[in-house]
Motif scaffolding. Structure first.
Motif, PDB file in Angstrom:
ATOM      1  N   LYS B  20     -40.205  -9.741 -44.962  1.00 43.77           N
ATOM      2  CA  LYS B  20     -39.246  -8.568 -44.410  1.00 43.77           C
ATOM      3  C   LYS B  20     -37.716  -8.783 -45.153  1.00 43.77           C
ATOM      4  N   VAL B  22     -34.275  -7.575 -44.939  1.00 39.80           N
ATOM      5  CA  VAL B  22     -33.253  -6.915 -44.322  1.00 39.80           C
ATOM      6  C   VAL B  22     -31.970  -6.669 -45.022  1.00 39.80           C
ATOM      7  N   GLY B  45     -30.777  -3.305 -40.282  1.00 40.61           N
ATOM      8  CA  GLY B  45     -30.032  -4.638 -40.334  1.00 40.61           C
ATOM      9  C   GLY B  45     -28.386  -4.487 -39.885  1.00 40.61           C
TER      10      GLY B  45
HETATM   11  N1  ADP Z   1     -34.582 -13.109 -35.318  1.00 37.63           N
HETATM   12  C1  ADP Z   1     -35.366 -12.094 -35.985  1.00 37.63           C
HETATM   13  N2  ADP Z   1     -36.393 -12.537 -36.456  1.00 37.63           N
HETATM   14  C2  ADP Z   1     -37.151 -11.608 -37.097  1.00 37.63           C
HETATM   15  N3  ADP Z   1     -36.974 -10.296 -37.468  1.00 37.63           N
HETATM   16  C3  ADP Z   1     -35.823  -9.840 -37.105  1.00 37.63           C
HETATM   17  C4  ADP Z   1     -34.680 -10.765 -36.107  1.00 37.63           C
HETATM   18  N4  ADP Z   1     -33.662 -10.020 -36.038  1.00 37.63           N
HETATM   19  C5  ADP Z   1     -33.663  -8.832 -36.647  1.00 37.63           C
HETATM   20  N5  ADP Z   1     -34.946  -8.869 -37.285  1.00 37.63           N
HETATM   21  C6  ADP Z   1     -35.566  -7.519 -38.075  1.00 37.63           C
HETATM   22  O1  ADP Z   1     -34.468  -7.047 -38.771  1.00 37.63           O
HETATM   23  C7  ADP Z   1     -34.379  -5.575 -38.808  1.00 37.63           C
HETATM   24  C8  ADP Z   1     -32.941  -5.497 -38.714  1.00 37.63           C
HETATM   25  O2  ADP Z   1     -32.753  -5.547 -37.365  1.00 37.63           O
HETATM   26  P1  ADP Z   1     -31.374  -5.152 -36.595  1.00 37.63           P
HETATM   27  O3  ADP Z   1     -30.172  -5.659 -37.381  1.00 37.63           O
HETATM   28  O4  ADP Z   1     -31.338  -5.676 -35.073  1.00 37.63           O
HETATM   29  O5  ADP Z   1     -31.283  -3.475 -36.727  1.00 37.63           O
HETATM   30  P2  ADP Z   1     -30.153  -2.595 -36.195  1.00 37.63           P
HETATM   31  O6  ADP Z   1     -29.700  -2.161 -37.565  1.00 37.63           O
HETATM   32  O7  ADP Z   1     -30.812  -1.507 -35.113  1.00 37.63           O
HETATM   33  O8  ADP Z   1     -29.277  -3.246 -35.238  1.00 37.63           O
HETATM   34  C9  ADP Z   1     -35.497  -5.373 -37.925  1.00 37.63           C
HETATM   35  O9  ADP Z   1     -36.547  -4.723 -38.664  1.00 37.63           O
HETATM   36  C10 ADP Z   1     -35.832  -6.516 -36.938  1.00 37.63           C
HETATM   37  O10 ADP Z   1     -37.096  -6.688 -36.706  1.00 37.63           O
END
Ligand code: ADP
Ligand code: MG
Lengths: 264, 258
Positions: B20, B22, B45
């Motif tokens: 995935k 990000v 992200g």
């Molecule tokens: N430690 C992690 N391990 C795996 N996937 C993660 C982790 N942290 C974030 N993700 C994934 O990265 C993506 C972005 O997350 P995040 O930055 O928290 O979103 P937001 O923009 O809502 O703050 C999400 O799909 C999340 O599932």
């Protein structure tokens, strides 16, 4: 042919599981090493170490004491059943003191503490992980391994031997109670026999085991909490994993420690 | 270092979790004393971006410079020095529940600066007063506080060490609009008082308009638009228009499953 039985697929699965296992072992090894380094280098957190010692040592006393007294009682009763068949009842004090100090004291205390302390540590640190409190520690210039893990490891290493020492005494006393009040032993003969059979080496080897078990319990509690993810469910899984893995590792390492300490 | 060196300079940042992806080559500058807000949908992200900048997550590639100094791969003492420049208000406040409120606010003062307890408590109570909390709150446990009060304590804790850079992760999410606005005001005020640089992330446009000098929009792992807050309504970007007007129809397709 079944999917899983297909030779290439099967090999791939075996390979994947094997590498996942290697990866997990490596991660745990690095975590152990860095945590120990943090425990040995300043800043130290004496207040936190004290708090953890009380929580690991003092608050586990009832559980360990109860386990020990009943174990001592059962040992006396069981060995009586066996030994009376060939009139060797007088060996009971020996069996009780030997089994308790060498083996049952440390192992049972280790298992009970894994359930009580290891689980609590995994749950607490796991909750701190999923609520970003561990990240917050970093942004406040505090190393989470130093602040959270090192004090717990020190407490485990130091307090388990003390707990087991108390447990040993209570366990031997349990055997004494049953032998004297139920099996009709002479109290002073029983005590003299116990004392004659008692070996400092046995006691010390048991306490060394206890220290290792204390380290295992706190290490796996911290490790599983530290790397937990995925909210409440993840914390639950980490807690279970902490108890199960610590218990298994206690029983495995017990064998090797016994071999190391007694086979000369 | 010249005055044109940005406080935070992110270049071609990549971060993936397994398959995935990000962040896919993200660029972002935050000038000295500037307040930048990154907007974007949930799961785009935003938190990952902030965690990469702080060093809580390790980026796969790219460059992150703080005051012109590369921080990716930094360790030990150097990393500690950089961390001292940072303060952060977490989405869920992330207060330590094993200690009381004033000890939370004074945490870095006592634990990492080794300040004497009484002095640290004095500063903690001062910071709490700045965010509208009386001294009686100091003795409570974080669990006894409402969400809005927890955010205030989190803010007081973030500013207690007088950081040069403050990060705000969804500061108003989960609060009612009025409490959200109170927090926005407090953020604007405390950042101004400190003269700090601020990087916030949010999907709350009211909050973004209030606290930002500049807004940047993140989409599919990149910043697709960035500009002064007054230009947000005339960005010329369909993605930005769709987002700030909260329309389901447009170029941004929400993954309903995923
Ligand atoms: N430690 C992690 N391990 C795996 N996937 C993660 C982790 N942290 C974030 N993700 C994934 O990265 C993506 C972005 O997350 P995040 O930055 O928290 O979103 P937001 O923009 O809502 O703050 C999400 O799909 C999340 O599932
Ligand atoms: Mg987020």
């Amino acid at each position: 042919m079944h999917e899983f039985l297909h030779p290439i697929r099967f090999l791939k699965t075996v390979g994947r599981v094997f590498f996942a296992f290697l990866g997990a072992t490596g991660k745990l090894a690095i975590f152990t090493f860095t945590s120990l380094m943090h425990a040995l280098t300043p800043p130290y957190y004496p207040r936190l170490i004290g708090q953890q010692m009380i929580s690991v040592g003092y608050f586990s006393l009832p559980v360990v004491g109860l386990t020990a007294v009943f174990t001592g009682m059962v040992l006396a009763l069981q060995s009586y059943t066996g030994f009376s068949r060939f009139s060797a009842e007088s060996a009971i004090p020996n069996v009780v003191v030997l089994s308790i100090t060498r083996e049952l004291g440390p192992v049972l205390a280790g298992l009970m503490v894994a359930g009580r302390v290891g689980a609590a540590m995994a749950a607490e640190i796991g909750t701190m992980r999923v609520t970003e409190q561990i990240d917050a520690l970093v942004t406040l210039s505090t190393n989470p391994q130093k602040y959270l893990v090192a004090p717990r490891l020190i407490a485990g290493l130091a307090m388990l031997p003390l707990l087991v020492l108390v447990g040993d005494i209570i366990g031997v006393f349990g055997g004494y109670i049953v032998s004297v009040y139920k099996l009709g032993f002479n109290p002073s003969t029983y005590i003299i026999n116990t004392w004659n059979f008692f070996q400092v080496d046995d006691l010390v080897s048991g306490l060394i085991k206890a220290s290792v078990f204390g380290f295992i319990v706190t290490l796996l509690g911290c490790y599983n909490g530290f790397y937990s993810k995925g909210g409440a469910q993840g914390v639950g899984a980490a807690t279970t994993m902490a108890v199960v893995s610590a218990s298994i590792l206690i029983l495995c390492s017990d064998y090797f420690l016994t071999e190391l300490l007694f086979t000369k | 270092m010249t005055s044109s060196t940005p406080k935070i300079e992110v270049r071609d940042l990549h971060k993936a979790f397994g398959p995935k992806e990000v962040l896919t080559g993200l660029n972002l500058d935050v000038g000295v004393g500037e307040s930048v807000v990154v907007i974007g949908g949930s799961g785009t992200g935003k938190s990952v971006l902030i965690k990469c900048i702080i060093g809580l997550l390790k980026p796969d590639s790219g460059s992150i410079r703080i005051d012109g100094v590369e921080t990716i791969g930094m360790r030990g003492k150097d990393r500690e020095e950089v961390l001292k420049k940072f303060g952060m208000l977490f989405q869920g406040a992330a207060l330590f529940d094993s200690i009381n409120v004033w000890q939370n606010v004074a945490f870095a003062l006592i634990q990492s600066q080794g300040m004497d307890h009484n002095k640290a408590k004095g500063i903690a109570l001062e910071k709490m007063a700045q965010v509208g909390l009386g001294p009686e709150v100091g003795e409570l446990s974080p669990a006894e506080l409402s969400g809005g009060m927890q955010k205030r304590v989190g803010l007081a804790r973030a500013i207690a060490t007088q950081p040069q850079i403050i990060f705000f992760d969804e500061p108003t999410t989960g609060l009612d609009p009025i409490m959200g606005d109170v927090i926005n005001d407090l953020i604007v005020e405390s950042v101004r008082d400190l003269g700090a640089t601020a990087l916030s992330i949010t999907h709350d446009m009211a909050s973004a308009r209030k606290i930002a000098d500049r807004i940047a929009m993140i989409y599919e792992g990149k910043i697709i638009w960035a500009g002064p807050v007054r230009e947000i309504d005339s960005s010329g970007s369909d993605h930005v228009d769709q987002f700030i007007n909260g329309r389901a129809e447009g170029p941004i397709k929400m993954a309903v499953r995923g």
